[in-house]
Scaffold this active site. Structure first.
Site, PDB file in Angstrom:
ATOM      1  N   ASP A 100       0.789  -1.234   0.000  1.00  0.00           N
ATOM      2  CA  ASP A 100       0.000   0.000   0.000  1.00  0.00           C
ATOM      3  C   ASP A 100       0.825   1.290   0.000  1.00  0.00           C
ATOM      4  OD1 ASP A 100       0.828   0.281   2.723  1.00  0.00           O
ATOM      5  OD2 ASP A 100      -0.954  -0.754   3.448  1.00  0.00           O
ATOM      6  N   HIS A 115       6.543  -7.690  -1.213  1.00  0.00           N
ATOM      7  CA  HIS A 115       5.491  -8.190  -2.112  1.00  0.00           C
ATOM      8  C   HIS A 115       5.141  -7.181  -3.201  1.00  0.00           C
ATOM      9  CE1 HIS A 115       4.080 -11.285   1.149  1.00  0.00           C
ATOM     10  NE2 HIS A 115       5.207 -11.624   0.565  1.00  0.00           N
ATOM     11  N   GLY A 182       1.551  -6.626  13.064  1.00  0.00           N
ATOM     12  CA  GLY A 182       0.390  -6.808  12.190  1.00  0.00           C
ATOM     13  C   GLY A 182       0.563  -7.818  11.088  1.00  0.00           C
TER      14      GLY A 182
END
Ligand code: OAD
Ligand code: ZN
Length: 237
Positions: A100, A115, A182
């Site tokens: 993101d 990623h 997270g």
């Protein structure tokens, strides 16, 4: 617990963050495996593999366009910002599974995108690759060379960008403190990074409201959210 090792943390000279979808959850970006996780609603084999993409590029692109809109409208939260605060005091590197871009938008300097990135788009055939933040009017979007474009993310079955992965291993193997935030640590090879750090004798701290398969290996597990726990944790250093 934190007080017991606060002296060690104050002396930390190389801090690595390993982050996953959970750090962006409080920015309004859904996780994959938790409650309301994307993989509870959608089948990753139909949306996040190269075979699925060639089978139905429009469907895969519609899903990515929706996520791109949400991500581009989202803002970094107090968790991302706390890492930037710590970077002002100590050498920090961020190894993220997130696509993101919120760590970079928060201001983090040394971010390794394991990623890939949902904002970067690349051609499936030629070498074209660029950051594109606007939405595409026609799906799937085509490259100037006539072939289909795709998001520059790592799909299931694909390898991680090797230069980024090698750099991540080298960072993890040489840190004295690793803070894992997270991530369910369910996906390989990113879930090996804490093991590299442990082999180097690093202190491992986990921030996650839920237990993970590696909670037992952590020196400290903070059962709280990233935006709540990180601003406090970074003050200890
Ligand atoms: P997951 O969805 O597997 O795990 C998210 C973790 O974040 C869970 O352990 C939650 O308990 C935790 N969590 C939820 N809310 C949180 C919060 N506010 N603060 C802190 N933690 C919170 O996401 P990842 O581990 O990132 O890969 O998933 C790894 C990879 O699997 C992703 O990069 C993606 C996915 O398939 C690919 O698409 C290749
Ligand atoms: Zn092309």
């Amino acid at each position: 617990m934190l007080e017991q090792i606060s002296d060690k943390l104050k002396q930390a000279e190389k801090i690595i963050f390993v982050t996953g979808a959970g750090i962006s959850q409080e920015s309004g970006i859904p996780t994959f495996r938790g409650k309301d996780g994307l993989w509870r609603k959608y089948d990753p084999m139909k949306l996040a593999t190269i075979d699925a993409f060639y089978e139905d590029p429009k469907l895969v692109w519609e899903w990515y366009e929706e996520r791109r809109k949400n991500i581009l409208a989202a803002k970094p939260n107090l968790g991302h910002l706390a890492i930037v605060q710590l970077e002002k005091k100590k050498p920090v590197h961020v190894l993220t599974q997130n696509i993101d871009g919120l760590h970079q938008r928060a201001g983090s300097k040394n971010v390794y995108e394991l990623h890939g990135s949902i904002i970067t788009i690349k051609c499936t055939v030629c070498g074209f690759k660029d950051k594109i933040s606007t939405s595409f009017s026609k799906l799937p979007p085509l490259c100037k060379c006539g072939n289909i474009l795709r998001p520059d993310v790592v799909w299931f079955g694909e390898s991680l960008p090797q230069d980024v992965w090698q750099a991540a291993i080298s960072q993890a193997s040489s840190c004295d403190t690793m803070i894992i935030v997270g991530t369910s640590l369910a996906v390989s090879p990113a879930n090996l990074l804490p093991i590299y750090a442990k082999q180097n004798g690093a202190i491992l701290i986990e921030i996650n409201p839920e237990e993970t398969p590696m909670s037992g290996t952590m020196d400290i597990s903070i059962r709280s959210s990233a935006a709540k726990a990180l601003p406090e944790l970074v003050t200890v250093f």
